[in-house]
Design a protein around this motif. Sequence first.
Motif, PDB file in Angstrom:
ATOM      1  N   GLN A  80       9.313 -12.456   7.467  1.00 45.16           N
ATOM      2  CA  GLN A  80       9.945 -11.604   6.439  1.00 45.16           C
ATOM      3  C   GLN A  80       9.886 -10.125   6.803  1.00 45.16           C
ATOM      4  O   GLN A  80      10.060  -9.259   5.952  1.00 45.16           O
ATOM      5  CB  GLN A  80       9.302 -11.814   5.064  1.00 45.16           C
ATOM      6  CG  GLN A  80       9.347 -13.250   4.561  1.00 45.16           C
ATOM      7  CD  GLN A  80       8.835 -13.367   3.143  1.00 45.16           C
ATOM      8  OE1 GLN A  80       9.474 -12.931   2.201  1.00 45.16           O
ATOM      9  NE2 GLN A  80       7.654 -13.942   2.983  1.00 45.16           N
ATOM     10  N   VAL A  81       9.641  -9.818   8.070  1.00 41.17           N
ATOM     11  CA  VAL A  81       9.580  -8.431   8.513  1.00 41.17           C
ATOM     12  C   VAL A  81      10.963  -7.994   8.975  1.00 41.17           C
ATOM     13  O   VAL A  81      11.409  -8.352  10.070  1.00 41.17           O
ATOM     14  CB  VAL A  81       8.563  -8.258   9.651  1.00 41.17           C
ATOM     15  CG1 VAL A  81       8.549  -6.808  10.135  1.00 41.17           C
ATOM     16  CG2 VAL A  81       7.172  -8.677   9.188  1.00 41.17           C
ATOM     17  N   LEU A 234       3.183  -6.582   5.133  1.00 33.72           N
ATOM     18  CA  LEU A 234       4.062  -6.284   3.999  1.00 33.72           C
ATOM     19  C   LEU A 234       3.353  -5.799   2.749  1.00 33.72           C
ATOM     20  O   LEU A 234       4.008  -5.387   1.794  1.00 33.72           O
ATOM     21  CB  LEU A 234       4.876  -7.536   3.632  1.00 33.72           C
ATOM     22  CG  LEU A 234       5.755  -8.134   4.736  1.00 33.72           C
ATOM     23  CD1 LEU A 234       6.233  -9.518   4.340  1.00 33.72           C
ATOM     24  CD2 LEU A 234       6.932  -7.223   5.030  1.00 33.72           C
ATOM     25  N   SER A 235       2.027  -5.824   2.741  1.00 33.31           N
ATOM     26  CA  SER A 235       1.303  -5.579   1.497  1.00 33.31           C
ATOM     27  C   SER A 235       0.160  -4.601   1.694  1.00 33.31           C
ATOM     28  O   SER A 235      -0.456  -4.539   2.763  1.00 33.31           O
ATOM     29  CB  SER A 235       0.751  -6.905   0.951  1.00 33.31           C
ATOM     30  OG  SER A 235      -0.198  -6.689  -0.068  1.00 33.31           O
ATOM     31  N   PRO A 250       8.500  -9.144   0.578  1.00 28.52           N
ATOM     32  CA  PRO A 250       8.782  -7.826   1.155  1.00 28.52           C
ATOM     33  C   PRO A 250       9.402  -6.904   0.128  1.00 28.52           C
ATOM     34  O   PRO A 250      10.074  -7.349  -0.804  1.00 28.52           O
ATOM     35  CB  PRO A 250       9.771  -8.135   2.288  1.00 28.52           C
ATOM     36  CG  PRO A 250      10.407  -9.428   1.895  1.00 28.52           C
ATOM     37  CD  PRO A 250       9.360 -10.192   1.126  1.00 28.52           C
ATOM     38  N   ASP A 251       9.170  -5.616   0.280  1.00 34.30           N
ATOM     39  CA  ASP A 251       9.724  -4.624  -0.625  1.00 34.30           C
ATOM     40  C   ASP A 251      11.087  -4.194  -0.113  1.00 34.30           C
ATOM     41  O   ASP A 251      11.202  -3.485   0.880  1.00 34.30           O
ATOM     42  CB  ASP A 251       8.791  -3.411  -0.707  1.00 34.30           C
ATOM     43  CG  ASP A 251       9.236  -2.394  -1.742  1.00 34.30           C
ATOM     44  OD1 ASP A 251      10.376  -2.514  -2.230  1.00 34.30           O
ATOM     45  OD2 ASP A 251       8.459  -1.490  -2.056  1.00 34.30           O
ATOM     46  N   THR A 254      12.349  -0.332   0.649  1.00 34.75           N
ATOM     47  CA  THR A 254      11.833   0.532   1.702  1.00 34.75           C
ATOM     48  C   THR A 254      12.910   1.496   2.180  1.00 34.75           C
ATOM     49  O   THR A 254      14.031   1.117   2.453  1.00 34.75           O
ATOM     50  CB  THR A 254      11.357  -0.325   2.895  1.00 34.75           C
ATOM     51  OG1 THR A 254      10.292  -1.151   2.458  1.00 34.75           O
ATOM     52  CG2 THR A 254      10.852   0.568   4.015  1.00 34.75           C
ATOM     53  N   SER A 323       5.230  -0.094   8.370  1.00 41.15           N
ATOM     54  CA  SER A 323       5.902  -0.023   7.082  1.00 41.15           C
ATOM     55  C   SER A 323       5.023   0.720   6.087  1.00 41.15           C
ATOM     56  O   SER A 323       3.811   0.517   6.050  1.00 41.15           O
ATOM     57  CB  SER A 323       6.169  -1.437   6.554  1.00 41.15           C
ATOM     58  OG  SER A 323       6.503  -1.403   5.187  1.00 41.15           O
ATOM     59  N   ASN A 325       4.718   0.067   3.187  1.00 45.98           N
ATOM     60  CA  ASN A 325       4.219  -0.914   2.224  1.00 45.98           C
ATOM     61  C   ASN A 325       3.145  -1.828   2.815  1.00 45.98           C
ATOM     62  O   ASN A 325       2.537  -2.609   2.107  1.00 45.98           O
ATOM     63  CB  ASN A 325       5.378  -1.781   1.708  1.00 45.98           C
ATOM     64  CG  ASN A 325       6.453  -0.940   1.070  1.00 45.98           C
ATOM     65  OD1 ASN A 325       6.185  -0.145   0.188  1.00 45.98           O
ATOM     66  ND2 ASN A 325       7.687  -1.079   1.531  1.00 45.98           N
ATOM     67  N   GLY A 326       2.938  -1.758   4.125  1.00 41.38           N
ATOM     68  CA  GLY A 326       1.952  -2.619   4.755  1.00 41.38           C
ATOM     69  C   GLY A 326       0.616  -1.931   4.931  1.00 41.38           C
ATOM     70  O   GLY A 326       0.408  -0.785   4.525  1.00 41.38           O
TER      71      GLY A 326
END
Length: 468
Positions: A80-81, A234-235, A250-251, A254, A323, A325-326
């Motif tokens: 999911q990246v 992702l988190s 995933p967000d 971004t 990311s 978000n990661g």
Amino acid sequence: MFKGSHQQHLKSSFSPPVEHTTSATMSSDGESTVAVKLFIAKDKKMVLFAESDQDFVDVLFSFLTLPLGTIVRRLGKQSQVGCLDELYKSVENLGEDHFQTKACKTMLLSPRNAAAAHLDRLKVEVHDIDQTRFYACKRHMGYFSSVPDVGCPFCGTMDITIREYSEKDTLDEIFAKSRTKFIITDDLQVAPSSTALMFSLMDKLGLQEQANIEEVVLQLNSSKMFSLLARALLSKQPLTGLYFDVTITPDAATNVFQLPQNLLAEQKDETEPTFKSIKMRLIQSKDDTSVLYAEVGHDFVDIFFCLLCIPLGSIINAYGEWSPNGSLYNLYKSVNEEGCVKQECRSLLLSPKLPPFFGCSSNVLQVEEELPRSVASYRHEVNPKEPVRGGGTRRAYIKEGSTTFMVTDDLHISNFSLANSLKAIRAAKIPKEKLVEKELTLDKTQVLKLLKAAMLTRGALSSVLLPK
């Protein structure tokens, strides 16, 4: 690294972490595991922080050496990246006749790791390829390859297997310093454990001394460690996500338009003799709201397929982040935390190299490639990209030529055909008169933005090539 004050006079009923007798053990099915102790606020359903010794931390740091293609493969092409899953599947589906050699496809789908000698000593497995195995020619002694299906420069076959076993380090250390306890935050900041740091984290998290904190020791096998990596990509709460089995999402929001200014400044004056501008034809809506696909040549495909061979740490080194978000950037920064990593291993994690011949035609990310080496009595490492009896200097994975490729917004790459073109137009449900064709020439900065977008969004082309 860990910011926030702690009160020297704090008298807490919270007891310091209990020492484990061992950090590595075997699961009930005989698989090796590493231990980590989690400190959990069950009422908040969150992991506050964790403690472990070097075995668990070594595996965490080893993530930085993994090529992106290895991560995608180990996560079942469901990382999911950004667009990485689609890039990987594109390599799988593209015919071998588009590659310089059969081995090129193998190199992209199962990239070697330049830090393999270190990873072989981890308590749990993080690479699933036997990287001690090499292939050699028994008729022309001295020629070998790290990749199967490579031909000897003289007779075209590599018909025996040789092995290289690295000498074990006399110290019980791989990356992290041994005989050290480490504290790890939920967002993967790592530092040597101490009472002062524990109290500082409790203050930062707003925990009172009577807080209901539960201690749980987890034994994590290879599969669980990759589940942790999937969440870290992702988190901001990968440990909480792992323990409470939170669904990984995933967000999509971004912002991929922001390229770190330090990257542009560092590369502004550096020459890149192998980089040439890339031409493409973009098919998009007239109102600039969507990209259907692009028609590109071998040069675009080669750069983006090569992304699968780049180690995670080298991506962070190039862009100055992962990311937003990661959690991996926190792990990356922890390499320089005092008392965490052996000095001689820092560059191995902060700017991991590519194995010999695993670079691409344009080293736009400026990742260093190791020189060819020798294995046992075999002194000549063969370039897997070179056809039999070739000159030995080719760098590209994809053949040059007149072939045109079709690239969708999520970077799925396939042969261009009218049938595929019509399929994309029908799927978009945009009338022909509302479509426009544009010819673009991508410079180095645009390529860097597209590579970054490939790791952040599933709409890489539209996020970079359409007006904001």
